[in-house]
Structure formats: structure tokens, C-alpha cells
Motif scaffolding. Structure first.
Motif, mmCIF file in Angstrom:
data_model
loop_
_atom_site.group_PDB
_atom_site.id
_atom_site.type_symbol
_atom_site.label_atom_id
_atom_site.label_comp_id
_atom_site.label_asym_id
_atom_site.label_seq_id
_atom_site.Cartn_x
_atom_site.Cartn_y
_atom_site.Cartn_z
ATOM 1 N N ASP A 162 51.592 -38.320 -4.401
ATOM 2 C CA ASP A 162 51.508 -38.363 -6.031
ATOM 3 C C ASP A 162 52.308 -38.995 -6.451
ATOM 4 O O ASP A 162 52.068 -39.999 -7.621
ATOM 5 N N CYS A 163 53.374 -40.499 -5.648
ATOM 6 C CA CYS A 163 54.481 -41.453 -6.398
ATOM 7 C C CYS A 163 53.010 -42.535 -6.449
ATOM 8 O O CYS A 163 53.491 -43.395 -7.040
ATOM 9 N N ILE A 164 51.787 -42.721 -5.585
ATOM 10 C CA ILE A 164 51.542 -43.584 -5.226
ATOM 11 C C ILE A 164 50.028 -43.823 -6.494
ATOM 12 O O ILE A 164 49.440 -44.345 -6.404
ATOM 13 N N SER A 165 50.330 -42.769 -6.949
ATOM 14 C CA SER A 165 48.965 -42.314 -8.034
ATOM 15 C C SER A 165 48.374 -42.899 -8.737
ATOM 16 O O SER A 165 47.021 -43.656 -8.543
ATOM 17 N N GLN A 166 49.233 -44.258 -9.498
ATOM 18 C CA GLN A 166 49.044 -45.178 -10.011
ATOM 19 C C GLN A 166 48.340 -46.710 -9.484
ATOM 20 O O GLN A 166 48.647 -47.738 -9.983
ATOM 21 N N SER A 167 49.389 -46.778 -8.487
ATOM 22 C CA SER A 167 49.156 -47.634 -7.672
ATOM 23 C C SER A 167 47.801 -47.996 -6.074
ATOM 24 O O SER A 167 47.227 -49.035 -6.108
ATOM 25 N N VAL A 168 47.000 -46.899 -6.725
ATOM 26 C CA VAL A 168 45.724 -47.097 -5.759
ATOM 27 C C VAL A 168 44.467 -47.999 -6.894
ATOM 28 O O VAL A 168 44.037 -46.563 -7.922
ATOM 29 N N GLY A 169 43.540 -49.070 -6.811
ATOM 30 C CA GLY A 169 42.461 -49.177 -7.391
ATOM 31 C C GLY A 169 41.363 -49.301 -6.771
ATOM 32 O O GLY A 169 41.341 -48.855 -5.809
ATOM 33 N N GLU A 170 40.511 -49.633 -7.320
ATOM 34 C CA GLU A 170 39.276 -50.151 -7.234
ATOM 35 C C GLU A 170 38.988 -50.222 -4.853
ATOM 36 O O GLU A 170 38.428 -49.779 -4.639
ATOM 37 N N ARG A 171 40.052 -51.646 -5.320
ATOM 38 C CA ARG A 171 39.916 -52.862 -3.623
ATOM 39 C C ARG A 171 40.769 -52.424 -3.038
ATOM 40 O O ARG A 171 41.151 -52.732 -2.034
ATOM 41 N N THR A 172 41.431 -51.244 -2.711
ATOM 42 C CA THR A 172 42.663 -50.606 -2.404
ATOM 43 C C THR A 172 42.278 -50.116 -1.391
ATOM 44 O O THR A 172 41.331 -49.391 -1.014
ATOM 45 N N VAL A 173 43.461 -50.657 0.172
ATOM 46 C CA VAL A 173 43.056 -50.325 1.443
ATOM 47 C C VAL A 173 43.945 -49.575 1.873
ATOM 48 O O VAL A 173 45.360 -49.750 1.294
ATOM 49 N N ILE A 174 44.712 -48.125 2.307
ATOM 50 C CA ILE A 174 44.985 -47.900 2.774
ATOM 51 C C ILE A 174 45.984 -47.149 3.563
ATOM 52 O O ILE A 174 44.533 -46.999 4.409
ATOM 53 N N ILE A 175 46.955 -47.320 4.828
ATOM 54 C CA ILE A 175 46.835 -47.131 6.187
ATOM 55 C C ILE A 175 47.582 -46.332 6.398
ATOM 56 O O ILE A 175 48.984 -46.809 6.020
ATOM 57 N N PRO A 176 47.766 -45.286 6.654
ATOM 58 C CA PRO A 176 48.524 -44.402 7.428
ATOM 59 C C PRO A 176 49.839 -44.217 8.147
ATOM 60 O O PRO A 176 48.378 -44.706 9.336
ATOM 61 N N LEU A 177 50.444 -44.867 8.680
ATOM 62 C CA LEU A 177 51.669 -44.817 9.764
ATOM 63 C C LEU A 177 51.885 -43.727 10.571
ATOM 64 O O LEU A 177 53.041 -44.004 11.849
ATOM 65 N N MET A 178 51.847 -42.329 10.475
ATOM 66 C CA MET A 178 52.187 -42.083 10.512
ATOM 67 C C MET A 178 51.240 -41.428 11.795
ATOM 68 O O MET A 178 50.257 -41.058 12.927
ATOM 69 N N ASN A 179 52.542 -40.536 12.509
ATOM 70 C CA ASN A 179 51.626 -39.497 14.132
ATOM 71 C C ASN A 179 51.127 -38.284 13.356
ATOM 72 O O ASN A 179 51.178 -38.251 12.522
ATOM 73 N N GLY A 180 50.179 -38.470 14.059
ATOM 74 C CA GLY A 180 49.222 -36.842 13.757
ATOM 75 C C GLY A 180 48.268 -37.244 13.572
ATOM 76 O O GLY A 180 47.773 -38.495 13.559
ATOM 77 N N VAL A 181 47.254 -36.262 13.226
ATOM 78 C CA VAL A 181 45.715 -36.915 12.841
ATOM 79 C C VAL A 181 45.059 -36.667 11.706
ATOM 80 O O VAL A 181 43.840 -36.164 11.542
ATOM 81 N N GLN A 182 45.620 -35.928 11.131
ATOM 82 C CA GLN A 182 45.318 -35.461 9.950
ATOM 83 C C GLN A 182 45.265 -35.733 8.240
ATOM 84 O O GLN A 182 44.694 -35.563 7.760
ATOM 85 N N SER A 183 46.862 -36.836 8.638
ATOM 86 C CA SER A 183 46.617 -37.790 7.375
ATOM 87 C C SER A 183 45.399 -37.944 6.364
ATOM 88 O O SER A 183 44.981 -38.120 4.983
ATOM 89 N N VAL A 184 44.474 -38.442 7.142
ATOM 90 C CA VAL A 184 42.966 -39.340 6.595
ATOM 91 C C VAL A 184 42.130 -38.587 6.128
ATOM 92 O O VAL A 184 42.388 -38.939 4.637
ATOM 93 N N LEU A 185 42.180 -37.528 6.631
ATOM 94 C CA LEU A 185 41.543 -36.377 5.256
ATOM 95 C C LEU A 185 41.981 -36.538 3.734
ATOM 96 O O LEU A 185 41.431 -36.244 2.767
ATOM 97 N N GLN A 186 43.988 -36.233 4.350
ATOM 98 C CA GLN A 186 44.215 -35.600 2.985
ATOM 99 C C GLN A 186 44.246 -36.863 1.704
ATOM 100 O O GLN A 186 44.316 -36.774 0.871
#
Ligand SMILES: NC(=O)C1=CN([C@@H]2O[C@H](COP(=O)(O)OP(=O)(O)OC[C@H]3O[C@@H](n4cnc5c(N)ncnc54)[C@H](OP(=O)(O)O)[C@@H]3O)[C@@H](O)[C@H]2O)C=CC1
Ligand SMILES: CC(C)(CO)C(=O)C(=O)O
Length: 310
Positions: A95-119
Motif C-alpha cells: 500500500d505504501c509504495i502504490s505510487q512508487s511503482v511505474g512501468e519500468r520498476t523492478v521489485i525484489i522482495p528479500l523476505m523469507n518464504g515462497v509466497q510473496s512474489v505472487l502477491q
């Protein structure tokens, strides 16, 4: 005019502080790179004034962020966003980054677990969302201050069967900051190896209220770690996850390399009665999958039920 690369570290705890500080410390400050931090409101002014610090043995690294804020509105979009919260805070930070993501943004989650990418993909379908994970032991010791306890340090990221110039650029940026980064299209086995390690380690350290050293040296604790690991590997294979040959031996090697007196962050969180912990992601995941797929996972069930009662 130099084109500026904008990097946002979302969440300034142990992982965000460690990798963020190293990126800041190596910023050439020639206008080509901006390393910015989305943090809790209470930390903004302290981090703006004091900057960042990493303690690694006798070494101290300091870094000055280009910007620190708790509200990303009006900051524009970013080329790269590293998600560095714990998993229960994922939806909040999206929610906090909803305006920070543009057409060419790359997002890399560094969290443990295997489910974050789908979300994340569901929320930002046009972004290039990578799988990511880290092998390191670090803890936040103050606002913007982190201590490293492991000798190893690795940041892995990538997208299965896909390469992109934006990823190779970021890989080089990480390497030039002295970060031991790995970029691979074979990311699935890497993410799952870390997940199987941390879930078995978290389950056994929490169940026995033990450190890594105690899990290694007590026969009963170690056998339980191995039984949890066997169950996890078996489930992964039934889910058609690709694992490399020698995954089990690799994970045992990971346990052997952990600092003797350290423990998992889940164990620390449960000891501190922190309700924002990753039990569901690391242990509940197996409980839910075993029910969904009709597979017996007695060790995971035993640990999950016991921890749920506490
Ligand atoms: N620490 C380690 O050694 C390792 C950790 N990991 C994984 O990395 C992830 C991050 O762990 P770690 O860095 O230790 O966790 P921390 O709790 O140290 O850091 C997470 C930070 O994110 C902040 N945060 C959460 N939501 C928001 C928000 N909406 N806005 C601003 N800030 C927010 C938290 O603030 P607050 O505390 O106020 O909630 C906290 O400062 C976890 O998934 C963990 O399992 C993986 C490998 C090693
Ligand atoms: C590798 C380790 C054990 C480092 O703290 C970890 O990932 C965790 O605690 O969540």
C-alpha cells in the motif's frame, strides 16, 4: 545530463539496513544514483540526521541515504524497489509504495518464504517482479544501525527462465557496493533451498527453544531438524518444485555454517512475544499444504500445534 537510477529500500530493519547501508556507502554521489528509504515515521528524523551504520566484527560501515521518509507520495516512481519487511507486513508496505511503482520498476522482495512474489505480481502486474532471498545473519541494533553475525552473506535474485538488462544492471550495482549478489534464471531451487533451510531451522529452534549450536550438538534436536527437512523436501518434490541434486546436504551445510550462539528470527520474535512474526509463512505453510494435498507431515504438525498453544 546524467540519467539518475532511483532505488527504494522499503523497510529499514536488519536486511534493509544492511544492504541499504552498503549501497549508500558506495554511492559515487555524482547524481547518477539515489538510494532512498521508506521507514516508520518515528525513525525518519533520526536516520536523516545520523545516517546508517553496519557493524561487522571490528569493521564499521556508514552510509548517508539520499532521502528518508515514511510517506512515499510525491516522491515519484523508482527503478528498483527492495522489499525488506517481514511477511506479515507485506500487504501494508505494498500500500505504501502504490505510487512508487511505474512501468519500468523492478521489485525484489528479500523476505523469507515462497509466497510473496505472487502477491506482489497481483498488486503490480506491470512491474518486473523478481524472486529474491538472502543468506546472512543480521539484526537491527538501533534506528538505521545493524550488526552482522554471520561470516557468509549472499543476496540472490532472478526470474525463472527470464533475463533483462535491468536485472544485469542491478546485479552490477550490488557487486560494486561489495554485496555478494547472485543473479540467475535458475532462481526456483535457490529460493526453495533457503526456504527449506529456514523453515526447518525456525521450527526446530522454536520447538526446542534452542540456538543453532544446540540444534547441531544435541542428537534429538538435530534428528528433528533432519525429519522436518525430509518432510519439506518431500512436499516440494510433490509440488513439482525444481530442487538441485544435493539439496539436503547443502542445507545441512547451511546449518553447520550458522553462528553457534545465534538463532532464527522467528525464535527471537516468539521469545519477545512479537505478534508480527513469520510463523504462518515458515511453518503454517507446510501445515496448510499437507492438508490441501493430503500428505502426512507429522513433524511439522507436531511443531505447529505446540507453538500455536503458546
Ligand atoms: N535478519 C536476518 O538475518 C534475515 C532476515 N531475513 C528475512 O528478511 C525479512 C526482513 O527481516 P528483518 O530485516 O530481519 O526484519 P526487521 O523486523 O528487522 O525489519 C523489517 C522492518 O520493516 C519495517 N516495516 C514494516 N512495515 C513497514 C511499513 N509499512 N512502513 C515502513 N516500515 C515498515 C519494520 O518496522 P517495525 O519494526 O516498526 O514494524 C522493520 O523496521 C524477513 O522476511 C526475514 O525473515 C532473511 C535472511 C536473514
Ligand atoms: C538465516 C537466518 C537464520 C538469519 O537470521 C534467517 O533467515 C532468519 O532468522 O530468518
Amino acid at each position: 545530463m546524467i540519467e539518475k537510477t532511483k532505488v527504494l529500500i522499503a523497510g529499514l530493519g536488519a536486511i534493509g539496513g544492511y544492504f541499504g547501508c552498503k549501497l549508500c556507502a558506495s554511492n559515487p554521489n555524482d547524481g547518477s544514483l539515489s538510494i532512498e528509504f521508506l521507514v516508520r515515521e518515528k525513525s525518519v528524523s533520526f536516520v536523516q540526521e545520523q545516517g546508517l551504520m553496519v557493524r561487522d566484527g571490528g569493521l564499521e560501515i556508514t552510509g548517508k541515504p539520499d532521502d528518508v521518509f515514511h510517506d512515499a507520495r510525491g516522491k515519484g516512481t523508482y527503478d528498483y524497489i527492495l522489499i525488506c519487511t517481514k511477511t506479515p507486513d507485506l500487504l501494508g508496505i505494498l500500500d505504501c509504495i502504490s505510487q512508487s511503482v511505474g512501468e519500468r520498476t523492478v521489485i525484489i522482495p528479500l523476505m523469507n518464504g515462497v509466497q510473496s512474489v505472487l502477491q506482489i505480481k497481483e498488486r503490480f502486474p506491470s512491474a518486473l517482479v523478481c524472486y529474491g532471498c538472502t543468506n546472512i545473519v543480521v539484526r537491527k541494533v538501533g534506528d538505521g544501525a545493524v550488526e552482522k553475525f554471520s561470516e557468509f552473506e549472499k543476496l540472490h535474485f532472478g526470474i525463472p527462465s527470464q533475463m533483462d538488462d535491468r536485472l544485469t544492471y542491478f546485479y552490477q550495482l550490488l557487486r560494486s557496493a561489495g554485496i555478494d549478489a547472485g543473479l540467475t534464471e535458475e532462481i526456483e531451487p535457490v529460493i526453495w533451498t533457503k526456504f527449506l533451510f529456514i523453515s526447518s531451522a525456525a521450527a526446530s529452534t522454536c520447538y526446542f527453544n534452542a540456538t543453532f549450536g544446540q540444534i547441531r550438538s544435541n542428537r534429538d534436536f538435530f534428528d528433528t531438524f533432519l525429519a522436518l527437512l525430509d518432510e519439506g523436501i518431500d512436499l516440494a518434490l510433490k509440488m513439482n518444485v525444481r530442487l538441485n541434486l544435493g539439496t539436503k546436504e547443502n542445507i545441512i551445510g547451511m546449518l553447520m555454517a550458522t553462528p553457534i550462539d545465534a538463532t532464527t528470527s522467528l525464535h527471537s520474535d516468539l521469545q519477545d512475544n512479537n505478534p508480527r512474526n513469520e510463523m504462518e509463512e515458515l511453518i503454517g505453510f507446510f501445515e496448510a499444504k499437507s492438508k490441501e494435498m493430503g500428505i502426512g507431515m507429522p513433524y511439522h504438525q507436531m511443531v505447529y500445534e505446540s507453538l500455536k498453544k503458546k
